[in-house]
Design a protein around this motif. Structure first.
Motif, PDB file in Angstrom:
ATOM      1  N   LEU A  27     -21.906 -16.703  29.120  1.00 45.46           N
ATOM      2  CA  LEU A  27     -21.800 -17.499  30.432  1.00 45.46           C
ATOM      3  C   LEU A  27     -20.810 -18.601  30.081  1.00 45.46           C
ATOM      4  O   LEU A  27     -20.937 -19.647  29.319  1.00 45.46           O
ATOM      5  N   ILE A  28     -19.709 -18.601  30.648  1.00 44.06           N
ATOM      6  CA  ILE A  28     -18.567 -19.626  30.239  1.00 44.06           C
ATOM      7  C   ILE A  28     -17.854 -20.132  31.570  1.00 44.06           C
ATOM      8  O   ILE A  28     -17.697 -19.605  32.617  1.00 44.06           O
ATOM      9  N   TYR A  29     -17.432 -21.259  31.172  1.00 46.42           N
ATOM     10  CA  TYR A  29     -16.836 -22.098  32.435  1.00 46.42           C
ATOM     11  C   TYR A  29     -15.688 -22.875  31.783  1.00 46.42           C
ATOM     12  O   TYR A  29     -15.655 -23.233  30.655  1.00 46.42           O
ATOM     13  N   SER A  30     -14.568 -23.273  32.543  1.00 49.18           N
ATOM     14  CA  SER A  30     -13.646 -24.195  32.088  1.00 49.18           C
ATOM     15  C   SER A  30     -14.061 -25.586  32.211  1.00 49.18           C
ATOM     16  O   SER A  30     -14.423 -25.987  33.287  1.00 49.18           O
ATOM     17  N   ASP A  31     -13.866 -26.433  31.315  1.00 48.88           N
ATOM     18  CA  ASP A  31     -14.003 -27.883  31.322  1.00 48.88           C
ATOM     19  C   ASP A  31     -12.518 -28.483  31.632  1.00 48.88           C
ATOM     20  O   ASP A  31     -11.593 -27.783  32.131  1.00 48.88           O
ATOM     21  N   LEU A  32     -12.621 -29.788  31.821  1.00 52.43           N
ATOM     22  CA  LEU A  32     -11.475 -30.349  32.148  1.00 52.43           C
ATOM     23  C   LEU A  32     -10.194 -30.263  31.436  1.00 52.43           C
ATOM     24  O   LEU A  32      -8.955 -30.542  31.810  1.00 52.43           O
ATOM     25  N   GLY A  34      -9.556 -27.251  30.112  1.00 56.84           N
ATOM     26  CA  GLY A  34      -9.249 -25.853  30.165  1.00 56.84           C
ATOM     27  C   GLY A  34      -9.913 -25.102  29.118  1.00 56.84           C
ATOM     28  O   GLY A  34      -9.768 -23.829  28.989  1.00 56.84           O
ATOM     29  N   VAL A  35     -10.812 -25.843  28.295  1.00 61.56           N
ATOM     30  CA  VAL A  35     -11.468 -24.988  27.216  1.00 61.56           C
ATOM     31  C   VAL A  35     -12.587 -24.445  27.794  1.00 61.56           C
ATOM     32  O   VAL A  35     -13.426 -24.749  28.734  1.00 61.56           O
ATOM     33  N   ALA A  36     -13.026 -23.268  27.231  1.00 65.22           N
ATOM     34  CA  ALA A  36     -14.159 -22.517  27.563  1.00 65.22           C
ATOM     35  C   ALA A  36     -15.461 -23.199  27.011  1.00 65.22           C
ATOM     36  O   ALA A  36     -15.495 -23.213  25.699  1.00 65.22           O
ATOM     37  N   ARG A  37     -16.392 -23.497  27.838  1.00 65.28           N
ATOM     38  CA  ARG A  37     -17.899 -24.033  27.163  1.00 65.28           C
ATOM     39  C   ARG A  37     -18.744 -23.063  27.649  1.00 65.28           C
ATOM     40  O   ARG A  37     -18.442 -22.166  28.986  1.00 65.28           O
ATOM     41  N   PHE A 223      -7.518 -18.375  32.521  1.00 65.57           N
ATOM     42  CA  PHE A 223      -8.313 -19.345  31.655  1.00 65.57           C
ATOM     43  C   PHE A 223      -8.931 -18.289  30.606  1.00 65.57           C
ATOM     44  O   PHE A 223      -8.930 -18.679  29.406  1.00 65.57           O
ATOM     45  N   LEU A 224      -9.030 -16.954  30.894  1.00 67.04           N
ATOM     46  CA  LEU A 224      -9.752 -16.102  30.076  1.00 67.04           C
ATOM     47  C   LEU A 224      -8.853 -15.381  29.167  1.00 67.04           C
ATOM     48  O   LEU A 224      -8.877 -15.250  27.803  1.00 67.04           O
ATOM     49  N   LEU A 225      -7.417 -15.494  29.531  1.00 63.67           N
ATOM     50  CA  LEU A 225      -6.431 -15.250  28.719  1.00 63.67           C
ATOM     51  C   LEU A 225      -6.297 -16.180  27.212  1.00 63.67           C
ATOM     52  O   LEU A 225      -6.177 -15.726  26.101  1.00 63.67           O
ATOM     53  N   LYS A 226      -6.439 -17.395  27.776  1.00 65.23           N
ATOM     54  CA  LYS A 226      -6.283 -18.360  26.581  1.00 65.23           C
ATOM     55  C   LYS A 226      -7.467 -18.244  25.680  1.00 65.23           C
ATOM     56  O   LYS A 226      -7.305 -18.039  24.486  1.00 65.23           O
ATOM     57  N   GLY A 354      -4.937 -26.735  32.404  1.00 55.97           N
ATOM     58  CA  GLY A 354      -6.178 -25.962  32.668  1.00 55.97           C
ATOM     59  C   GLY A 354      -5.803 -25.257  33.952  1.00 55.97           C
ATOM     60  O   GLY A 354      -5.366 -25.815  34.775  1.00 55.97           O
ATOM     61  N   ALA A 355      -6.126 -24.006  33.803  1.00 54.78           N
ATOM     62  CA  ALA A 355      -5.474 -22.960  34.964  1.00 54.78           C
ATOM     63  C   ALA A 355      -6.100 -23.378  36.188  1.00 54.78           C
ATOM     64  O   ALA A 355      -5.412 -23.394  37.067  1.00 54.78           O
ATOM     65  N   HIS A 356      -7.560 -23.503  36.277  1.00 52.70           N
ATOM     66  CA  HIS A 356      -8.070 -23.726  37.533  1.00 52.70           C
ATOM     67  C   HIS A 356      -7.501 -25.212  38.236  1.00 52.70           C
ATOM     68  O   HIS A 356      -7.325 -25.072  39.368  1.00 52.70           O
ATOM     69  N   LEU A 357      -7.415 -26.092  37.281  1.00 52.27           N
ATOM     70  CA  LEU A 357      -6.939 -27.396  38.059  1.00 52.27           C
ATOM     71  C   LEU A 357      -5.626 -27.416  38.208  1.00 52.27           C
ATOM     72  O   LEU A 357      -5.076 -28.006  39.307  1.00 52.27           O
TER      73      LEU A 357
END
Ligand code: GLU
Ligand code: MG
Length: 443
Positions: A27-32, A34-37, A223-226, A354-357
């Motif tokens: 289970l992953i999400y982007s931090d600020l 753009g790193v997956a945590r 985000f997932l590509l990175k 970061g992609a989402h930001l």
């Protein structure tokens, strides 16, 4: 949100994945940054975890890249909850017992999105478009360098391929260990819509292009590509870096974003085949909105002290808040395609963004242009305002941009600005190799 989050569905899906040999959901999400945590969850526990949400210390979003939680003195280090978006589950081709699932971050009582969650900010902006009957479409385009770790090299790394003019070559000459072609295949099988891979302009610089889709899905795929490229590089004994300007003697890496708007009937709302230029009035309004907020957006697009070394004249990276038709020097390029392909390419992004930001920020700025029916300055204006020349200047602009602060959320912007100002403080305090080279001998 793209998916409805339901406990029963998670259990059913977990059973299905278990039958396919998946033992673990990551289970992953982007931090600020753009790193997956994230956290790994045994498949048998995923249904329960999806129901309850998975707790993380909320300071994860305020932690810098040197492990410092950059928080207020009264911070109590409470929880946030990561809740899976089941639409994003995908089996990892290079580790098929693992499935990745992107999470949204929520308050512990599950009543509200966590205010500093980049994916949540993007979802909110997309909802504002939905109110207008529009759905934003995005296509991420990312460049990166591949490096070998070498303790004997000056900074502990050397370039995987170090030959001039390898630009747009493919095969063993530019990928001697077949790492890039494996990455392309893995990204495709991971469902990232990979379309091409090539050696880019600079030595050991590569680009894997991925297709376009709805903005939230596209940001997830960026985000997932990175995440995938970095992970596959580690598996191959290499380091993949998306930092914008890793070398003095090579160009930088960009994160270009292609944007358009899809109308309720599925047509491209930026296209108008009856118009002489084939473009609807929404496109110039969107352009004008992004240009009006370009200085503030630069903080998101170029979010490191390093990023400003990429944005220099004659570099294929922009230095001014300008736009142009098929102009690769401009901040915004309008590619030649029309109809379904009519779109805006934002060239300001540093690959470290970061992609989402950035997708959230750009869409919010474009929406402001549409809501106010702004008109852009002339194309190719050589006197267009200069973009901020440093992260410090860009952060001041972001903090002062009430429209973007409201769209992204005051808490997200405040956390980002605090984190990044601390990064600048540490940078300013550090004696660099340049200073020693420049001064030590002579002074
Ligand atoms: N590497 C350039 C950049 O930093 C972009 C080159 C290209 O147009 O692909 O943005
Ligand atoms: Mg490129």
């Amino acid at each position: 949100m793209a998916s409805v989050w339901m406990k029963r569905d998670a259990r059913t899906i977990a059973d299905e994945l278990g039958h396919e040999g998946v033992t673990t959901v990551r289970l992953i999400y982007s931090d600020l940054h753009g790193v997956a945590r994230g956290k790994d969850i045994p498949i048998a526990a995923f249904g329960e975890a999806a129901g309850a949400g998975v707790p993380f210390c909320s300071a994860v979003l305020a932690t810098d890249l040197r492990h410092t939680p950059v928080v207020d003195d009264d911070e109590t280090f409470g929880d946030l909850l990561a809740r899976p978006d089941l639409d994003t589950l995908r089996i990892v081709p290079w580790q098929p017992e693992v499935a990745w699932c992107v999470a949204d971050l929520w308050s512990p009582d599950r009543s509200t999105r966590w205010p500093a969650c980049p994916r949540g900010a993007l979802a909110s902006v997309c909802e504002r478009y939905a109110d207008l009957g529009l759905s934003p479409t995005a296509g991420p385009e990312l460049e990166f360098f591949l490096l070998e770790r070498d303790p004997a090299a000056p900074r502990g790394v050397r370039r995987y391929v170090d030959t001039l003019s390898r630009s747009y070559t493919v095969g063993y000459v530019s990928d001697p260990r077949g790492v890039v072609v494996d990455m392309l295949d893995a990204c495709e099988r991971l469902g990232l819509q990979a379309t091409t891979a090539t050696h880019e302009f600079s030595n050991s610089q590569y680009e894997i292009t991925i297709g376009h889709s709805s903005a939230l899905d596209a940001a997830d795929r960026g985000f997932l590509l990175k995440t995938a490229v970095k992970e596959m590089a580690v598996r191959a004994g290499l380091l993949a870096t998306f930092m914008g300007k890793p070398f003095n003697d090579q160009g930088g890496s960009g994160f270009h974003v292609h944007l358009s708007l899809t109308a309720a009937d599925g047509r491209n709302a930026f296209a108008d085949e009856a118009a002489p230029d084939g473009l609807s009035p929404l496109l110039p309004q969107f352009v004008a909105g992004v240009l009006a907020h370009a200085s503030a957006l630069t903080a998101l697009l170029a979010p490191t002290v390093n990023a400003y070394r990429r944005m220099v004249p004659n570099s294929l990276a922009p230095t001014r808040a300008n736009w142009g038709h098929d102009d690769r020097i401009a901040f915004l390029r309008i590619p030649l395609e029309r109809d379904r392909g009519a779109r805006i390419e934002v060239r300001g992004g540093d690959a470290a963004a970061g992609a989402h930001l950035i997708v959230a920020g750009l869409l919010a700025a474009g929406l402001d242009g549409i809501e106010q029916a702004l008109q852009p300055p002339p194309a190719g204006d050589p006197a267009a305002p200069a973009l901020p020349r440093s992260l410090a200047a860009a952060l001041d602009q972001l903090e002062a941009d009430a429209t973007l602060v409201a769209a992204l959320g005051p808490e997200l912007v405040a956390t980002f600005v605090r984190l990044k100002r601390f990064e600048i403080e540490r940078f300013n305090a550090w004696v660099s190799d340049w200073e020693l080279d420049e001064y030590a001998d002579h002074l």
